[in-house]
Motif scaffolding. Structure first.
Motif, PDB file in Angstrom:
ATOM      1  N   ASP A  73       0.351   6.131  -2.519  1.00 26.93           N
ATOM      2  CA  ASP A  73      -0.595   5.143  -2.031  1.00 26.93           C
ATOM      3  C   ASP A  73      -1.071   4.375  -3.256  1.00 26.93           C
ATOM      4  O   ASP A  73      -1.973   4.824  -3.977  1.00 26.93           O
ATOM      5  N   ASN A  74      -0.441   3.238  -3.509  1.00 28.84           N
ATOM      6  CA  ASN A  74      -0.759   2.484  -4.719  1.00 28.84           C
ATOM      7  C   ASN A  74      -2.191   1.982  -4.703  1.00 28.84           C
ATOM      8  O   ASN A  74      -2.809   1.826  -5.761  1.00 28.84           O
ATOM      9  N   ALA A  75      -2.737   1.733  -3.525  1.00 29.07           N
ATOM     10  CA  ALA A  75      -4.117   1.258  -3.442  1.00 29.07           C
ATOM     11  C   ALA A  75      -5.087   2.318  -3.949  1.00 29.07           C
ATOM     12  O   ALA A  75      -6.154   1.994  -4.468  1.00 29.07           O
ATOM     13  N   LYS A  76      -4.702   3.577  -3.795  1.00 32.70           N
ATOM     14  CA  LYS A  76      -5.533   4.684  -4.275  1.00 32.70           C
ATOM     15  C   LYS A  76      -5.036   5.233  -5.604  1.00 32.70           C
ATOM     16  O   LYS A  76      -5.582   6.222  -6.101  1.00 32.70           O
ATOM     17  N   ASN A  77      -3.982   4.621  -6.147  1.00 31.56           N
ATOM     18  CA  ASN A  77      -3.384   5.110  -7.403  1.00 31.56           C
ATOM     19  C   ASN A  77      -3.070   6.602  -7.324  1.00 31.56           C
ATOM     20  O   ASN A  77      -3.254   7.342  -8.300  1.00 31.56           O
ATOM     21  N   THR A  78      -2.553   7.011  -6.190  1.00 32.57           N
ATOM     22  CA  THR A  78      -2.323   8.435  -5.947  1.00 32.57           C
ATOM     23  C   THR A  78      -0.933   8.666  -5.378  1.00 32.57           C
ATOM     24  O   THR A  78      -0.458   7.899  -4.542  1.00 32.57           O
ATOM     25  N   VAL A  79      -0.308   9.712  -5.865  1.00 31.77           N
ATOM     26  CA  VAL A  79       0.984  10.160  -5.355  1.00 31.77           C
ATOM     27  C   VAL A  79       0.783  11.545  -4.756  1.00 31.77           C
ATOM     28  O   VAL A  79       0.023  12.357  -5.302  1.00 31.77           O
ATOM     29  N   TYR A  80       1.471  11.803  -3.666  1.00 30.21           N
ATOM     30  CA  TYR A  80       1.313  13.064  -2.939  1.00 30.21           C
ATOM     31  C   TYR A  80       2.624  13.829  -2.891  1.00 30.21           C
ATOM     32  O   TYR A  80       3.702  13.250  -2.945  1.00 30.21           O
ATOM     33  N   LEU A  81       2.500  15.129  -2.764  1.00 29.66           N
ATOM     34  CA  LEU A  81       3.651  15.976  -2.484  1.00 29.66           C
ATOM     35  C   LEU A  81       3.254  16.885  -1.332  1.00 29.66           C
ATOM     36  O   LEU A  81       2.462  17.807  -1.506  1.00 29.66           O
ATOM     37  N   GLN A  82       3.782  16.591  -0.149  1.00 22.95           N
ATOM     38  CA  GLN A  82       3.551  17.430   1.021  1.00 22.95           C
ATOM     39  C   GLN A  82       4.547  18.568   0.995  1.00 22.95           C
ATOM     40  O   GLN A  82       5.759  18.331   0.949  1.00 22.95           O
ATOM     41  N   MET A  83       4.041  19.783   1.020  1.00 28.83           N
ATOM     42  CA  MET A  83       4.903  20.959   0.916  1.00 28.83           C
ATOM     43  C   MET A  83       4.743  21.802   2.172  1.00 28.83           C
ATOM     44  O   MET A  83       3.644  22.294   2.460  1.00 28.83           O
ATOM     45  N   ASN A  84       5.828  21.947   2.903  1.00 26.74           N
ATOM     46  CA  ASN A  84       5.838  22.727   4.141  1.00 26.74           C
ATOM     47  C   ASN A  84       6.760  23.928   4.000  1.00 26.74           C
ATOM     48  O   ASN A  84       7.596  23.988   3.094  1.00 26.74           O
ATOM     49  N   SER A  85       6.616  24.859   4.902  1.00 29.56           N
ATOM     50  CA  SER A  85       7.477  26.050   4.937  1.00 29.56           C
ATOM     51  C   SER A  85       7.538  26.719   3.569  1.00 29.56           C
ATOM     52  O   SER A  85       8.618  27.048   3.060  1.00 29.56           O
TER      53      SER A  85
END
Length: 125
Positions: A73-85
């Motif tokens: 989300d460039n507007a929030k200057n944030t990168v995410y890593l969704q980790m499942n299982s």
């Protein structure tokens, strides 16, 4: 000055999920490729996922493909890593890294210019 701060780690049971965040400050995220890495005790740093600066290209290691998803989300200057299982073997210190020299690509190698200090993920029952 570019600074990366990871958050969202913790203790989770096998099969559970976590979402890691990487807050980037000091620069505009739009121009940076971002990678997620992890390192377990006694093991080498492993590249997990990356996203190009444009957001159009992503890469995943075989060990996490289908379970982890990178987003930004460039507007929030944030990168995410969704980790499942999540599995016990996912237990490690997780890092994000940034570089603005990758052009339209990103890489899972550890040759990124800037790194955060990491957030611990422990998968255990």
């Amino acid at each position: 000055q570019l600074r990366l701060v990871e958050s969202g780690g913790g203790l989770v049971q096998p099969g559970g999920s976590l979402r890691l965040s990487c807050l980037v400050s000091g620069v505009t995220l739009d121009y940076y490729a971002i990678g997620w890495f992890r390192q377990a005790p006694g093991k080498e740093r492993e590249g997990l996922s990356c996203m190009s600066a444009s957001g159009t290209r992503t890469e995943y290691a075989d060990s996490v493909k289908g379970r982890f998803t990178i987003s930004r989300d460039n507007a929030k200057n944030t990168v995410y890593l969704q980790m499942n299982s999540l599995k016990p073997e996912d237990t490690a210190l997780y890092f994000c890294a940034a570089d603005n020299n990758w052009g339209s690509r990103c890489f899972l190698n550890p040759y990124y210019a800037s790194w955060g200090l990491g957030t611990q993920v422990t998968v255990s029952s």
